[in-house]
Design a protein around this motif. Structure first.
Motif, PDB file in Angstrom:
ATOM      1  N   LEU A 126       0.713  -1.251   0.110  1.00 17.32           N
ATOM      2  CA  LEU A 126       0.124  -0.144   0.048  1.00 17.32           C
ATOM      3  C   LEU A 126       0.612   1.435   0.122  1.00 17.32           C
ATOM      4  N   GLY A 127       2.005   1.114   0.624  1.00 16.44           N
ATOM      5  CA  GLY A 127       3.029   2.291   0.719  1.00 16.44           C
ATOM      6  C   GLY A 127       4.314   2.045   1.097  1.00 16.44           C
ATOM      7  N   TRP A 128       5.297   2.853   0.641  1.00 18.59           N
ATOM      8  CA  TRP A 128       6.475   2.557   0.868  1.00 18.59           C
ATOM      9  C   TRP A 128       7.319   4.028   0.967  1.00 18.59           C
ATOM     10  N   GLY A 129       8.427   4.002   1.667  1.00 24.00           N
ATOM     11  CA  GLY A 129       9.357   5.222   1.731  1.00 24.00           C
ATOM     12  C   GLY A 129      10.638   4.887   2.125  1.00 24.00           C
ATOM     13  N   GLU A 130      11.623   5.451   1.753  1.00 26.47           N
ATOM     14  CA  GLU A 130      13.089   5.436   1.837  1.00 26.47           C
ATOM     15  C   GLU A 130      13.814   6.681   2.257  1.00 26.47           C
ATOM     16  N   ALA A 131      14.802   6.528   3.062  1.00 23.18           N
ATOM     17  CA  ALA A 131      15.380   7.744   3.578  1.00 23.18           C
ATOM     18  C   ALA A 131      16.776   7.533   4.122  1.00 23.18           C
ATOM     19  N   CYS A 132      17.831   8.467   3.716  1.00 20.85           N
ATOM     20  CA  CYS A 132      19.104   8.067   4.124  1.00 20.85           C
ATOM     21  C   CYS A 132      19.782   9.223   4.607  1.00 20.85           C
ATOM     22  N   THR A 133      20.354   9.484   5.891  1.00 17.29           N
ATOM     23  CA  THR A 133      21.045  10.459   6.323  1.00 17.29           C
ATOM     24  C   THR A 133      22.514  10.520   6.411  1.00 17.29           C
ATOM     25  N   HIS A 134      22.982   9.565   6.358  1.00 12.41           N
ATOM     26  CA  HIS A 134      24.568   9.206   6.734  1.00 12.41           C
ATOM     27  C   HIS A 134      24.792   7.887   6.499  1.00 12.41           C
ATOM     28  N   ASN A 135      26.123   7.573   6.368  1.00 15.18           N
ATOM     29  CA  ASN A 135      26.730   6.088   6.464  1.00 15.18           C
ATOM     30  C   ASN A 135      27.170   5.984   7.829  1.00 15.18           C
ATOM     31  N   SER A 136      28.147   6.362   8.282  1.00 16.02           N
ATOM     32  CA  SER A 136      28.620   6.153   9.706  1.00 16.02           C
ATOM     33  C   SER A 136      27.939   7.069  10.554  1.00 16.02           C
ATOM     34  N   ILE A 137      27.518   6.446  11.777  1.00 14.91           N
ATOM     35  CA  ILE A 137      26.650   6.880  12.664  1.00 14.91           C
ATOM     36  C   ILE A 137      27.311   8.273  13.383  1.00 14.91           C
ATOM     37  N   VAL A 138      28.654   8.272  13.153  1.00 17.27           N
ATOM     38  CA  VAL A 138      29.318   9.310  13.653  1.00 17.27           C
ATOM     39  C   VAL A 138      28.968  10.683  13.293  1.00 17.27           C
ATOM     40  N   TYR A 139      28.565  10.862  11.994  1.00 19.02           N
ATOM     41  CA  TYR A 139      28.211  11.751  11.111  1.00 19.02           C
ATOM     42  C   TYR A 139      26.713  12.148  11.206  1.00 19.02           C
ATOM     43  N   SER A 140      25.990  11.667  11.994  1.00 19.28           N
ATOM     44  CA  SER A 140      24.403  11.574  11.947  1.00 19.28           C
ATOM     45  C   SER A 140      24.167  12.983  12.862  1.00 19.28           C
ATOM     46  N   GLU A 165      21.858  14.093  14.826  1.00 22.96           N
ATOM     47  CA  GLU A 165      21.580  13.649  16.151  1.00 22.96           C
ATOM     48  C   GLU A 165      21.208  12.083  16.097  1.00 22.96           C
ATOM     49  N   ILE A 166      22.036  11.361  16.738  1.00 23.57           N
ATOM     50  CA  ILE A 166      22.123   9.865  16.478  1.00 23.57           C
ATOM     51  C   ILE A 166      20.754   9.209  17.188  1.00 23.57           C
ATOM     52  N   THR A 167      19.788   9.960  18.079  1.00 15.02           N
ATOM     53  CA  THR A 167      18.860   9.199  18.705  1.00 15.02           C
ATOM     54  C   THR A 167      17.364   9.384  17.743  1.00 15.02           C
ATOM     55  N   ILE A 168      18.020  10.414  16.497  1.00 15.89           N
ATOM     56  CA  ILE A 168      16.672  10.466  15.665  1.00 15.89           C
ATOM     57  C   ILE A 168      17.429   9.908  14.207  1.00 15.89           C
ATOM     58  N   SER A 169      16.374   8.849  13.761  1.00 19.58           N
ATOM     59  CA  SER A 169      16.734   8.136  12.613  1.00 19.58           C
ATOM     60  C   SER A 169      15.972   8.717  11.176  1.00 19.58           C
ATOM     61  N   PRO A 170      16.401   8.172  10.060  1.00 28.32           N
ATOM     62  CA  PRO A 170      15.672   8.269   8.837  1.00 28.32           C
ATOM     63  C   PRO A 170      14.312   7.992   8.738  1.00 28.32           C
ATOM     64  N   VAL A 171      13.907   6.682   9.737  1.00 24.10           N
ATOM     65  CA  VAL A 171      12.603   6.440   9.794  1.00 24.10           C
ATOM     66  C   VAL A 171      11.541   7.361   9.855  1.00 24.10           C
ATOM     67  N   LYS A 172      11.940   8.609  10.375  1.00 26.25           N
ATOM     68  CA  LYS A 172      11.107   9.624  10.610  1.00 26.25           C
ATOM     69  C   LYS A 172      10.505  10.197   9.215  1.00 26.25           C
ATOM     70  N   GLU A 173      11.470  10.138   8.032  1.00 30.32           N
ATOM     71  CA  GLU A 173      11.196  10.338   6.755  1.00 30.32           C
ATOM     72  C   GLU A 173      10.623   8.942   5.991  1.00 30.32           C
ATOM     73  N   SER A 174      11.256   8.011   6.270  1.00 28.65           N
ATOM     74  CA  SER A 174      10.637   6.817   5.357  1.00 28.65           C
ATOM     75  C   SER A 174       9.200   6.307   5.873  1.00 28.65           C
ATOM     76  N   ALA A 175       9.114   6.361   7.058  1.00 29.39           N
ATOM     77  CA  ALA A 175       7.777   5.995   7.663  1.00 29.39           C
ATOM     78  C   ALA A 175       6.632   7.023   7.105  1.00 29.39           C
ATOM     79  N   GLN A 176       7.051   8.359   7.342  1.00 31.08           N
ATOM     80  CA  GLN A 176       5.986   9.318   6.982  1.00 31.08           C
ATOM     81  C   GLN A 176       5.507   9.221   5.446  1.00 31.08           C
ATOM     82  N   ARG A 177       6.526   8.774   4.629  1.00 32.89           N
ATOM     83  CA  ARG A 177       6.325   8.639   3.258  1.00 32.89           C
ATOM     84  C   ARG A 177       5.455   7.443   3.002  1.00 32.89           C
ATOM     85  N   ALA A 178       5.866   6.423   3.625  1.00 28.84           N
ATOM     86  CA  ALA A 178       5.073   5.220   3.627  1.00 28.84           C
ATOM     87  C   ALA A 178       3.707   5.234   3.973  1.00 28.84           C
TER      88      ALA A 178
END
Ligand SMILES: [Zn+2]
Lengths: 391, 130
Positions: A240-254, A256-269
């Motif tokens: 019914l829906g899907w979403g994808e997102a990427c904000t970094h490769n290594s977690i060092v450069y995220s 805010e490490i407690t906030i993930s790209p799921v925010k974007e991917s889930a919202q889109r889905a």
């Protein structure tokens, strides 16, 4: 809800093994392909799309062609999907696009392979899954691979929100209960308690041994088909829906490490599926560690940021509970085949939506939210799946 | 360690100093060393010496190491420098019980498995509360 034309028509899952048990990756993929095509009621010649996750042992060079040759199929679209643990969900999303666009009729999504348990225990093994920047600026400090990345997230989440080790351990405990009723799961013999998790070896603080996923050998497959009027859809599940997102490769450069790209991917889905977290009956969330599930629950909107700990403590996450989560046991009890494609979460969601989960069947099974997670919460692929008769 | 920027970074470390790239367009420091500014993709990055002051962003005490050549436990950490960049590192001269998120730290160069690396030790008193 808009009618969607992409259906998951066939699934398969091989039992995970702790070793390669004399198998080869292509053999596992062939076996799971055969079972998924059969489950879809199709013939091998009906498969015109191939999306496959990377191999862990074989050369990745021309991998889709290697697989197509081994299976003797002639796809008109083929691709390797390399999103780490988000690869399987990403493959299903791509397959949905391909069938909706009229390019393919039946896409085979394949994930898995053999696992040599020593793969990450050598310097070469560690380097094979690292970027040059990680090799130059992280490896010299000897992090314990992905484990340490997630430990850093867990520690900061504990600091910011008061999340407790007990709350995180409960995720593994509830999932183990689910696994006890899954004959395929690697760890389905004995129940687990929060005390046992917290008394297991502290590996990379705050992560204990029983909170760390076990790599293994295995494979799973899904066939994504274009809906047609002459199709018997009573066992099919709609993408019914899907979403994808990427904000970094290594977690060092995220940021805010407690906030993930799921925010974007889930919202889109959810936007594509025209529904929200409150409509979902069950979730299948990538679980390399309990903290992954906790962050995903927050960022997908099942609870507010920072409240993941109290959410999992408050809810029963078993298939008998008020918030069924990873009813197959999750990867933590199921095992994590090969390069961690995350296909088992999709397979279990389809079983539940079909009403074929046996003793683990949840009573409400119209809509499922599935999440795939790659790297250290780097790349996320979210899916909303629904029973086809519902749409 | 092959590219020019990485080489320059490690040459400064041999002198006991931590140098970072700074983009004149973005007026921001960047880490890790690279050819193009990740903000504007311009190549006009200049090297500036870091003050070496920062705060613990998160940490993990590593108790088990599969590469057996290192002494456990040690404190693996992410540190945010006052210049605004974050890097992976270790916290040294600090007991695992004493380390905490937001703790003020300062850079020292130490050898880890024979390689000189920037690591961080707690700053005395309230010096880094700014
Ligand atoms: Zn710039």
């Amino acid at each position: 809800m808009k009618k969607k034309r992409a259906l998951i028509t066939g699934i398969s899952e091989l039992a995970p093994h702790k070793t390669a048990y004399g198998q080869k990756t292509l053999a596992l993929l062939a076996e799971s392909s055969r079972l998924a095509i059969e489950d879809a009621g199709l013939q091998k010649r009906d498969i015109d799309g191939l999306l496959v996750t990377p191999p862990s042992e074989d050369s990745a060079f021309m991998w889709p062609a290697q697989v197509a040759e081994y299976l003797q199929i002639k796809p008109v679209f083929l691709n390797m999907v390399e999103l780490g643990g988000a690869s399987a969900a990403g493959a299903v999303a791509r397959a949905a696009m391909l069938v909706e666009a009229g390019i393919c009729d039946n896409c085979l999504c394949l994930s898995g392979g053999v696992w040599d348990s020593q793969v990450f225990n050598t310097l070469e093994g560690k380097m094979s899954v690292m970027s040059q920047a990680e090799i130059d600026f992280e490896l010299p400090y000897l992090p314990m691979g992905f484990n340490t990345g997630y430990a850093l997230i867990a520690r900061r989440h504990m600091h910011l929100y008061g999340t407790t080790p007990e709350q995180m351990a409960k995720i593994a405990v509830d999932q183990r209960f689910n696994a006890l009723h899954n004959p395929l799961a690697l760890f389905n013999q004995a129940p687990l308690t929060i005390e046992e998790v917290l008394q297991s070896l502290l590996i990379t603080d705050p992560l204990h041994l029983l909170e760390i996923v076990r790599p293994c050998s295995g494979a799973a497959a899904a066939v994504v088909s274009r809906a047609s009027s002459d199709m018997n859809t009573h066992r099919s599940v709609s993408v019914l829906g899907w979403g994808e997102a990427c904000t970094h490769n290594s977690i060092v450069y995220s940021e805010e490490i407690t906030i993930s790209p799921v925010k974007e991917s889930a919202q889109r889905a959810f936007a594509m599926a025209e529904c929200g977290p409150a409509d979902i009956d069950l979730v299948s969330l990538y679980d390399c560690y309990p903290i992954t599930v906790l962050i995903t629950l927050e960022d997908a909107g099942f609870c507010a940021k920072g409240e993941g700990g109290s959410f999992v403590a408050r809810h029963n996450l078993t298939y008998q509970g008020d918030f069924p989560c990873n009813t197959h046991g999750g990867q933590l009890s199921m095992g994590q085949p090969s390069f961690a494609g995350g296909m088992s979460h999709i397979i279990e969601a389809v079983r539940q939506l079909r009403g074929e989960a046996g003793i683990r069947q949840v009573p409400q099974n119209r809509l499922a939210f599935v999440n795939g997670n790659g790297g250290v919460m780097s790349t996320e692929s979210s899916l909303v799946l629904g029973r086809t008769e519902h749409v | 360690m092959c590219d020019d920027q990485t080489r320059i970074y490690y040459q400064h470390l041999k002198q006991g100093e931590l140098w970072l790239q700074y983009c004149l367009n973005c007026q921001e420091h960047t880490f890790y060393p690279r050819s193009h500014c990740p903000g504007c993709l311009d190549q006009q990055l200049e090297w500036r010496k870091s003050q070496g002051q920062g705060r613990v962003y998160s940490y993990s005490i590593i108790h088990v190491q599969s590469l057996a050549d290192d002494d456990v436990p040690y404190i693996y950490s992410l540190v945010t420098l006052d210049e605004g960049v974050r890097l992976a590192t270790r916290i040294v001269d600090c007991s695992p019980e004493a380390v905490h998120v937001d703790m003020g730290v300062e850079m020292v160069v130490r050898a880890i498995n024979g390689q000189l690396m920037p690591v961080f030790k707690p700053v005395a008193g309230l010096k880094s509360q700014a």
